[in-house]
Design a protein around this motif. Structure first.
Motif, short mmCIF file in Angstrom:
data_model
loop_
_atom_site.label_atom_id
_atom_site.label_comp_id
_atom_site.label_asym_id
_atom_site.label_seq_id
_atom_site.Cartn_x
_atom_site.Cartn_y
_atom_site.Cartn_z
N ALA A 262 58.27 47.00 14.78
CA ALA A 262 57.99 45.65 14.44
C ALA A 262 56.89 45.17 15.52
CB ALA A 262 58.42 44.93 14.97
N GLY A 263 56.20 45.58 16.59
CA GLY A 263 54.96 45.92 17.62
C GLY A 263 54.33 46.24 16.36
N ARG A 264 54.54 47.83 16.07
CA ARG A 264 53.45 48.48 15.17
C ARG A 264 52.63 47.98 13.88
NH1 ARG A 264 55.89 54.16 16.59
NH2 ARG A 264 54.91 54.98 18.38
N LEU A 265 53.90 46.90 13.51
CA LEU A 265 53.65 46.27 11.99
C LEU A 265 52.63 45.35 12.53
CD1 LEU A 265 56.79 46.17 10.24
CD2 LEU A 265 54.74 46.64 9.49
N ALA A 266 52.72 44.54 13.66
CA ALA A 266 52.02 43.24 13.83
C ALA A 266 50.67 43.56 14.18
CB ALA A 266 53.21 43.06 14.90
N ALA A 267 50.88 44.86 14.56
CA ALA A 267 49.78 45.43 15.45
C ALA A 267 48.86 45.53 13.71
CB ALA A 267 49.91 46.53 16.51
N ARG A 268 49.31 46.32 12.97
CA ARG A 268 48.95 46.64 11.47
C ARG A 268 48.24 45.33 11.36
NH1 ARG A 268 50.11 47.06 6.41
NH2 ARG A 268 49.36 49.77 5.61
N ALA B 90 30.32 46.91 20.47
CA ALA B 90 29.15 48.60 20.10
C ALA B 90 28.64 48.37 18.14
CB ALA B 90 29.93 49.23 20.27
N PRO B 91 27.78 48.45 19.02
CA PRO B 91 26.99 48.61 17.14
C PRO B 91 27.62 49.11 15.58
CG PRO B 91 25.63 50.04 18.32
CD PRO B 91 26.50 49.82 19.41
N GLY B 92 28.59 48.32 14.86
CA GLY B 92 29.11 49.21 14.17
C GLY B 92 30.14 48.12 13.88
N MET B 93 30.70 48.60 15.80
CA MET B 93 32.03 48.51 15.60
C MET B 93 32.93 47.03 15.10
SD MET B 93 34.54 49.41 17.50
CE MET B 93 33.58 50.88 18.73
N ILE B 94 34.30 48.22 14.39
CA ILE B 94 34.85 46.84 12.98
C ILE B 94 36.40 46.30 13.79
CG2 ILE B 94 36.28 46.40 11.20
CD1 ILE B 94 33.42 47.03 10.76
N ALA B 95 36.89 47.73 15.36
CA ALA B 95 38.32 46.41 15.65
C ALA B 95 39.00 48.42 16.24
CB ALA B 95 38.83 46.46 14.78
N GLU B 96 39.27 48.08 17.13
CA GLU B 96 40.04 48.82 18.40
C GLU B 96 41.47 49.25 18.32
OE1 GLU B 96 39.13 48.41 22.59
OE2 GLU B 96 40.42 50.12 23.10
N LEU B 97 42.36 50.18 18.33
CA LEU B 97 44.06 49.95 18.63
C LEU B 97 43.99 50.89 19.36
CD1 LEU B 97 46.67 49.84 17.86
CD2 LEU B 97 46.17 52.28 16.16
N CYS B 98 44.94 50.63 20.70
CA CYS B 98 45.38 51.67 21.54
C CYS B 98 46.43 51.38 22.38
CB CYS B 98 43.97 50.67 22.74
SG CYS B 98 44.61 51.17 24.43
N TRP B 99 47.17 52.19 22.95
CA TRP B 99 48.16 52.64 23.57
C TRP B 99 48.52 53.41 24.79
CZ3 TRP B 99 49.55 53.00 18.07
CH2 TRP B 99 50.09 53.94 18.33
N SER B 100 48.41 52.63 25.74
CA SER B 100 48.73 53.43 27.01
C SER B 100 49.37 54.70 26.87
CB SER B 100 49.12 52.54 28.13
OG SER B 100 49.49 53.44 29.20
N GLY C 187 50.11 47.64 24.42
CA GLY C 187 48.76 48.07 23.85
C GLY C 187 48.35 47.18 23.02
N TYR C 188 47.37 47.00 22.40
CA TYR C 188 46.47 46.37 21.57
C TYR C 188 45.93 46.16 20.58
CZ TYR C 188 42.57 48.03 24.41
OH TYR C 188 40.93 48.61 24.87
N VAL C 189 45.39 45.85 19.62
CA VAL C 189 43.78 45.13 18.33
C VAL C 189 43.14 44.44 19.45
CG1 VAL C 189 44.17 44.71 16.69
CG2 VAL C 189 45.44 45.76 17.42
N ALA C 190 41.64 44.96 19.30
CA ALA C 190 40.46 44.25 19.19
C ALA C 190 39.33 44.33 18.63
CB ALA C 190 39.77 44.76 20.89
N ALA C 191 38.86 43.00 18.71
CA ALA C 191 37.38 42.70 17.78
C ALA C 191 37.22 41.54 18.38
CB ALA C 191 38.68 42.64 16.46
N ARG C 192 35.92 41.70 17.25
CA ARG C 192 34.73 40.36 17.72
C ARG C 192 35.76 38.96 17.28
NH1 ARG C 192 28.87 42.36 16.43
NH2 ARG C 192 29.83 44.44 16.97
N PHE D 274 39.10 54.13 17.56
CA PHE D 274 38.06 52.71 17.25
C PHE D 274 37.47 53.00 15.90
CE2 PHE D 274 35.92 53.49 21.88
CZ PHE D 274 36.76 52.69 22.46
N PHE D 275 37.73 51.56 15.41
CA PHE D 275 37.58 51.91 13.24
C PHE D 275 35.67 50.99 13.76
CE2 PHE D 275 41.61 50.74 14.02
CZ PHE D 275 42.67 52.43 12.70
N VAL D 276 34.95 51.94 11.94
CA VAL D 276 33.70 51.97 12.89
C VAL D 276 33.00 51.28 11.09
CG1 VAL D 276 33.52 52.95 15.34
CG2 VAL D 276 32.60 54.17 13.07
N ASP D 277 31.89 51.01 10.85
CA ASP D 277 31.48 51.08 9.77
C ASP D 277 31.19 52.95 9.66
OD1 ASP D 277 29.68 50.43 7.92
OD2 ASP D 277 28.36 48.90 8.48
#
Ligand code: WAQ
Ligand code: MG
Length: 257
Positions: A86-92, A181-191, A199-204, A226-229
């Protein structure tokens, strides 16, 4: 003057000799704090839950004050879920909201889930196709030269928001740098620490969204995507992530949403 302090440790020899990554850390510190911080880093590398380092590399470099940029601390939200799935679905869902294509989100999860052990740094993936863009292999891209501007205020803010421990402290600073970061769309991370499942998802656009369960307890495999343009200039992007000194400011203005 501030000094960049970077630590990386491995077991079974140096990283470049095939050693297994144990831990890393990066700070920007005043000269008066250098001895204490480097000592703490060595202690951490020698008593880490991933293993006992037999190789520790610490690099200390002066940072010209005029090069330092400041960015705001990301707002933080915690999204509980019943289990890892469920956590991964929510992060998705958060990654989709942040503008990452479904195919790229799936590719990102697959990349992290197919790792046999943790990498030292992060993978760069095209946010549209999910194609890997960097050619760093298991080394990945390591973000460094960042820290919180006002440590005492940050500590108070974390406590006031019920956030405890080194993991969230370090991840929030890293993510706050990374989203700009120039061109950064979002980040996905877990420890990659076996005892730490969050873990977390981050984006502006969405801030820092925490998920207490993104991997099963006991797993030593974590990572960062790091998901980027796809049109971004990769050299500029990698240079920002690795080398641009960044202080994260105004802890008082973030807050639980
Ligand atoms: N730059 C790029 N990638 C990194 C860096 C860095 N400076 N540090 C770590 N990584 C990658 C590397 O592949 C690690 O295996 C992986 O990320 C995980 O690193 O409660 O503890 O330091 O809000 O184990 C997130 C949740 C904790 C915190 C993340 O990451 C919370 C964490 P770790
Ligand atoms: Mg770790």
């Amino acid at each position: 003057m501030l000094y960049s302090v970077r630590m990386r440790s491995a077991e079974g020899g140096a990283h470049e000799m095939g050693g297994r990554h144990i831990s890393g850390a990066e700070r920007l510190v005043a000269p008066a704090d250098l001895a204490e911080i480097t000592q703490q880093m060595i202690a951490r590398a020698l008593s880490h839950s991933r293993g006992t380092a037999d190789f520790i590399n610490i690099k200390v470099e002066a940072v010209p004050p005029e090069r330092i940029h400041t960015v705001p601390l990301l707002p933080v939200r915690t999204q509980a879920s019943a289990d890892v799935q469920a956590g991964r679905l929510a992060a998705r869902a958060e990654l989709l909201k942040a503008g990452v294509n479904a195919a790229a989100v799936d590719a990102g999860f697959n990349q992290l889930l197919s790792l046999s052990d943790s990498m030292r740094g992060a993978m760069l993936l095209c946010a549209r196709s999910g194609r890997r863009l960097d050619s760093e292999g298991m080394r990945g891209i390591r973000v460094s030269r960042m820290d919180i501007a006002d440590e005492a205020a940050f500590t108070g803010w974390l406590a006031a928001n019920g956030l405890k421990g080194m993991h969230v402290r370090e991840a929030l600073v890293l993510a706050s740098k990374v989203v700009w970061a120039p061109g950064m769309i979002a980040e996905l991370c877990w420890s990659d620490d076996p005892e730490y499942t969050a873990g977390y998802v981050a984006a502006r656009s969405i801030g820092y969204v925490r998920f207490p369960q993104l991997k099963p307890l006991g797993s030593p495999v974590g990572g960062r995507i790091f998901f980027v343009d796809c049109m971004a200039e990769l050299d500029r992007l990698a240079d920002y992530l690795r080398s641009q000194p960044v202080l994260v400011t105004a802890a008082g203005e973030g807050g639980e949403r």
